[in-house]
Enzyme design. Structure first.
Site, PDB file in Angstrom:
ATOM      1  N   HIS A  56       0.444  -1.700   0.017  1.00 34.15           N
ATOM      2  CA  HIS A  56       0.079  -0.293  -0.017  1.00 34.15           C
ATOM      3  C   HIS A  56       1.494   1.400   0.102  1.00 34.15           C
ATOM      4  CE1 HIS A  56       1.042  -0.303   4.451  1.00 34.15           C
ATOM      5  NE2 HIS A  56       0.931   0.548   4.666  1.00 34.15           N
ATOM      6  N   HIS A  58       1.439   3.767   1.725  1.00 36.75           N
ATOM      7  CA  HIS A  58       1.969   4.859   3.094  1.00 36.75           C
ATOM      8  C   HIS A  58       3.380   5.181   2.622  1.00 36.75           C
ATOM      9  CE1 HIS A  58      -1.713   3.914   5.869  1.00 36.75           C
ATOM     10  NE2 HIS A  58      -1.695   5.205   4.981  1.00 36.75           N
ATOM     11  N   ASP A  60       5.641   4.694   5.022  1.00 36.81           N
ATOM     12  CA  ASP A  60       6.457   3.338   5.601  1.00 36.81           C
ATOM     13  C   ASP A  60       6.720   2.286   5.153  1.00 36.81           C
ATOM     14  OD1 ASP A  60       4.156   3.751   6.166  1.00 36.81           O
ATOM     15  OD2 ASP A  60       4.879   2.173   8.093  1.00 36.81           O
ATOM     16  N   HIS A  61       6.110   2.764   3.975  1.00 39.02           N
ATOM     17  CA  HIS A  61       6.207   0.781   3.191  1.00 39.02           C
ATOM     18  C   HIS A  61       6.924   1.394   1.345  1.00 39.02           C
ATOM     19  CE1 HIS A  61       3.142  -1.577   5.711  1.00 39.02           C
ATOM     20  NE2 HIS A  61       3.937  -0.168   6.390  1.00 39.02           N
ATOM     21  N   HIS A 114      -8.231  -0.724   5.498  1.00 39.31           N
ATOM     22  CA  HIS A 114      -6.194   0.124   6.041  1.00 39.31           C
ATOM     23  C   HIS A 114      -5.667   1.165   4.833  1.00 39.31           C
ATOM     24  CE1 HIS A 114      -2.383   1.340   8.271  1.00 39.31           C
ATOM     25  NE2 HIS A 114      -2.062   1.171   7.219  1.00 39.31           N
ATOM     26  N   ASP A 133      -0.500  -4.178   6.263  1.00 33.74           N
ATOM     27  CA  ASP A 133      -1.179  -3.948   7.578  1.00 33.74           C
ATOM     28  C   ASP A 133      -2.929  -4.058   7.397  1.00 33.74           C
ATOM     29  OD1 ASP A 133       1.134  -2.172   8.291  1.00 33.74           O
ATOM     30  OD2 ASP A 133       0.417  -0.556   7.338  1.00 33.74           O
ATOM     31  N   HIS A 171       4.015  -4.057  11.056  1.00 29.77           N
ATOM     32  CA  HIS A 171       4.909  -3.404  12.182  1.00 29.77           C
ATOM     33  C   HIS A 171       4.718  -4.759  13.600  1.00 29.77           C
ATOM     34  CE1 HIS A 171       4.301   0.029  10.347  1.00 29.77           C
ATOM     35  NE2 HIS A 171       2.983  -0.305   9.733  1.00 29.77           N
TER      36      HIS A 171
END
Ligand code: FE2
Length: 255
Positions: A56, A58, A60-61, A114, A133, A171
């Site tokens: 996805h 985001h 942090d990915h 998410h 996530d 995570h």
């Protein structure tokens, strides 16, 4: 031979993972949270990455997508629904897409909730799933872009995978998830035992992954909407499965 996997930490609590097919040499980086630890893992493995599997959009990915693409000849694969938001994306996938990966195939499961386009990657032959996530060990992702009924349908798909499927998530949230899970399902002996194990792992600084679909079905309250004990505890004996899930998600938001 099943695919090999190397798991490592990125940022503060993101998991990075490398997935490798020994026969063909094909190697996937599953999400790209941070360049340095990914480069270190690649170097340590001796593998040459051929693709990034993005779950996805985001930051942090996907933060290391462009840097990794510049360094290696790799293709970036990600959800069609988030094409505009994923840096360097080459190929898009959606529900039911199949990605050739050496001697086996990676199947794409669309899991909106998410984010609107979140996907999970499943290797049926190796019995591994990367759930990022959407499904965490003892938890599920926050509902940023789609409401609870949509996430419920996504989790139902993951719950239907073979119980011996090994699960890697996005995570290291397992300890706080365990503490929350105990407020929803306090009499679950399997959960109590798992929570103890998780406390010990984290005290030693060890990761709580991987888990399995079977373990999650037995202990993760976000997959246990049908459980009589949880329903009684919530006073929702007659509610729909989706409503039980939504109530648990709401309680976690306020935990
Ligand atoms: Fe995310």
């Amino acid at each position: 031979m099943p695919a090999e996997i190397k798991l490592f930490m990125c940022r503060t609590d993101n998991f990075g993972a490398l997935l490798h097919d020994r026969e063909s040499g094909e190697t996937a980086i599953v999400d790209a949270p941070e360049e340095a630890p990914i480069l270190a893992a690649i170097e340590h493995s001796g593998w040459t990455p051929t693709m990034i599997l993005t779950t996805h959009h985001h930051a942090d990915h996907v933060e290391a997508n462009l840097a990794l693409k510049q360094r290696y000849k790799l293709r970036i694969i990600g959800p069609e629904a988030e094409r505009e938001k994923i840096p360097g994306i080459d190929d898009t996938v959606e529900e039911g897409s199949v990605i050739p990966f050496g001697s086996e195939t990676i199947e794409v499961i669309a899991t909106p909730g998410h984010t609107a386009g979140h996907v999970c990657y499943h290797l049926p032959k190796s019995k591994v799933a990367f759930t990022a996530d959407t499904l965490f060990a003892l938890g599920c992702g926050r509902l940023f872009e789609r409401p609870a009924p949509v996430m419920f349908e996504s989790l139902k798909k993951l719950a239907a995978l073979p119980t011996d499927t090994v699960v890697y998530c996005g995570h290291e949230y397992t300890l706080s998830n365990a503490r929350f899970a105990l407020t929803i399902d306090p009499d679950n002996a399997a959960l109590l035992a798992r929570a103890e194990k998780i406390e010990a792992l984290r005290a030693d600084g060890k990761p709580t992954l991987p888990t399995t679909i079977g373990e999650e079905l037995a202990t993760n309250p976000f997959l246990r909407w049908a459980d009589a004990g949880i329903r009684k505890h919530l006073g929702m004996e007659k509610a729909s499965d989706a409503d039980v899930f939504a109530e648990i998600r709401k309680r976690k938001d306020n935990f």
